[in-house]
Design a protein around this motif. Structure first.
Motif, PDB file in Angstrom:
ATOM      1  N   GLY A  76       0.757  -1.084  -0.013  1.00 22.79           N
ATOM      2  CA  GLY A  76      -0.212  -0.053   0.118  1.00 22.79           C
ATOM      3  C   GLY A  76       0.784   1.290  -0.031  1.00 22.79           C
ATOM      4  O   GLY A  76       1.966   1.299  -0.083  1.00 22.79           O
ATOM      5  N   LEU A  77       0.159   2.227   0.551  1.00 22.48           N
ATOM      6  CA  LEU A  77       0.757   3.674   0.352  1.00 22.48           C
ATOM      7  C   LEU A  77       0.988   4.002   1.687  1.00 22.48           C
ATOM      8  O   LEU A  77       0.226   3.969   2.716  1.00 22.48           O
ATOM      9  N   VAL A  78       2.282   4.569   2.088  1.00 18.34           N
ATOM     10  CA  VAL A  78       2.542   4.896   3.481  1.00 18.34           C
ATOM     11  C   VAL A  78       3.357   6.047   3.495  1.00 18.34           C
ATOM     12  O   VAL A  78       4.160   6.295   2.435  1.00 18.34           O
ATOM     13  N   GLN A  79       3.574   7.144   4.537  1.00 21.44           N
ATOM     14  CA  GLN A  79       4.389   8.234   4.395  1.00 21.44           C
ATOM     15  C   GLN A  79       5.689   7.878   5.056  1.00 21.44           C
ATOM     16  O   GLN A  79       5.749   6.726   5.744  1.00 21.44           O
ATOM     17  N   ALA A  80       6.591   8.417   4.479  1.00 22.40           N
ATOM     18  CA  ALA A  80       8.176   8.250   5.111  1.00 22.40           C
ATOM     19  C   ALA A  80       8.076   8.124   6.599  1.00 22.40           C
ATOM     20  O   ALA A  80       7.408   8.852   7.314  1.00 22.40           O
ATOM     21  N   VAL A  81       9.030   7.415   7.178  1.00 24.85           N
ATOM     22  CA  VAL A  81       9.159   6.988   8.547  1.00 24.85           C
ATOM     23  C   VAL A  81       8.133   5.934   9.178  1.00 24.85           C
ATOM     24  O   VAL A  81       7.859   5.638  10.263  1.00 24.85           O
ATOM     25  N   GLY A  82       6.852   5.624   8.306  1.00 23.56           N
ATOM     26  CA  GLY A  82       5.786   4.770   8.657  1.00 23.56           C
ATOM     27  C   GLY A  82       6.200   3.412   8.448  1.00 23.56           C
ATOM     28  O   GLY A  82       7.411   3.120   8.209  1.00 23.56           O
ATOM     29  N   SER A  83       5.457   2.546   8.747  1.00 20.36           N
ATOM     30  CA  SER A  83       5.587   1.255   8.728  1.00 20.36           C
ATOM     31  C   SER A  83       4.368   0.449   7.860  1.00 20.36           C
ATOM     32  O   SER A  83       3.161   1.020   7.830  1.00 20.36           O
ATOM     33  N   LEU A  84       4.848  -0.702   7.397  1.00 24.73           N
ATOM     34  CA  LEU A  84       3.888  -1.512   6.703  1.00 24.73           C
ATOM     35  C   LEU A  84       4.320  -2.939   7.049  1.00 24.73           C
ATOM     36  O   LEU A  84       5.539  -3.401   7.589  1.00 24.73           O
ATOM     37  N   ARG A  85       3.334  -3.954   7.025  1.00 23.08           N
ATOM     38  CA  ARG A  85       3.359  -5.313   7.137  1.00 23.08           C
ATOM     39  C   ARG A  85       3.086  -6.098   5.916  1.00 23.08           C
ATOM     40  O   ARG A  85       1.816  -6.141   5.569  1.00 23.08           O
ATOM     41  N   LEU A  86       4.007  -6.866   5.547  1.00 26.76           N
ATOM     42  CA  LEU A  86       3.626  -7.711   4.220  1.00 26.76           C
ATOM     43  C   LEU A  86       3.343  -9.139   4.736  1.00 26.76           C
ATOM     44  O   LEU A  86       4.306  -9.720   5.643  1.00 26.76           O
ATOM     45  N   SER A  87       2.573  -9.932   4.110  1.00 27.18           N
ATOM     46  CA  SER A  87       2.719 -11.280   4.458  1.00 27.18           C
ATOM     47  C   SER A  87       2.437 -12.262   3.267  1.00 27.18           C
ATOM     48  O   SER A  87       1.824 -11.912   2.051  1.00 27.18           O
ATOM     49  N   CYS A  88       2.936 -13.418   3.348  1.00 28.62           N
ATOM     50  CA  CYS A  88       3.179 -14.424   2.301  1.00 28.62           C
ATOM     51  C   CYS A  88       2.534 -15.626   2.796  1.00 28.62           C
ATOM     52  O   CYS A  88       3.227 -16.138   3.643  1.00 28.62           O
ATOM     53  N   ALA A  89       1.768 -16.296   2.175  1.00 33.59           N
ATOM     54  CA  ALA A  89       1.269 -17.821   2.353  1.00 33.59           C
ATOM     55  C   ALA A  89       1.432 -18.629   1.190  1.00 33.59           C
ATOM     56  O   ALA A  89       0.878 -18.299   0.212  1.00 33.59           O
ATOM     57  N   ALA A  90       2.154 -19.599   1.450  1.00 30.25           N
ATOM     58  CA  ALA A  90       2.361 -20.539   0.390  1.00 30.25           C
ATOM     59  C   ALA A  90       1.166 -21.739   0.747  1.00 30.25           C
ATOM     60  O   ALA A  90       1.000 -22.378   1.696  1.00 30.25           O
ATOM     61  N   SER A  91       0.489 -22.208  -0.362  1.00 28.71           N
ATOM     62  CA  SER A  91      -0.185 -23.262  -0.250  1.00 28.71           C
ATOM     63  C   SER A  91      -0.214 -24.180  -1.498  1.00 28.71           C
ATOM     64  O   SER A  91       0.549 -23.821  -2.568  1.00 28.71           O
ATOM     65  N   GLY A  92      -0.661 -25.143  -1.318  1.00 26.42           N
ATOM     66  CA  GLY A  92      -0.724 -26.429  -2.154  1.00 26.42           C
ATOM     67  C   GLY A  92      -0.295 -27.604  -1.678  1.00 26.42           C
ATOM     68  O   GLY A  92       0.000 -27.650  -0.341  1.00 26.42           O
TER      69      GLY A  92
END
Length: 120
Positions: free
Chosen positions: A10-26
């Motif tokens: 997504g979009l965030v301002q500098a010095v902010g935080s984001l959290r990415l998640s990845c799930a493997a299935s199969g």
């Protein structure tokens, strides 16, 4: 069918935080390595953070001290916590995994990518 499903960009301002998640299935028997790469237009995909085949955790130089990768082996999931974000972190982030798969191709898989945009 093996899939890597990413979420959290997504979009965030500098010095902010984001959290990415990845799930493997199969039909995944085991995960040799799993992590995140990023790519900006016109450049190669580069390592952000990953758990390696040897069990180590590695980070790209530009994110050390700001990003943290974690995993949940029971859910075949990795999470990238990104703090103190900078505009130069803007990129498409891709999940990557080296998988041992039953009844399908074993080897490297990529997610579809998720956009991270950091505004100044």
């Amino acid at each position: 069918q093996v899939q890597l499903v990413e979420s959290g960009g997504g979009l965030v301002q500098a010095v902010g935080s984001l959290r990415l998640s990845c799930a493997a299935s199969g039909n995944i028997l085991s995960i040799n390595a799993m992590g995140w790469y990023r790519q900006i237009p016109g450049s190669q995909r580069v390592l952000v953070a990953a758990f390696t085949t040897g069990g180590r955790t590695i980070y790209g130089d530009s994110v050390k001290g700001r990003f943290t990768i974690s995993r949940d082996n029971t859910k075949n999931t990795v999470v990238l916590q990104m703090n103190s974000l900078k505009p130069e972190d803007t990129a498409i982030y891709y999940c990557n995994a080296d998988l041992i798969v039953i009844q399908d191709r074993s080897g490297a898989y990529w997610g579809q990518g998720t956009q991270v945009t950091v505004s100044s």
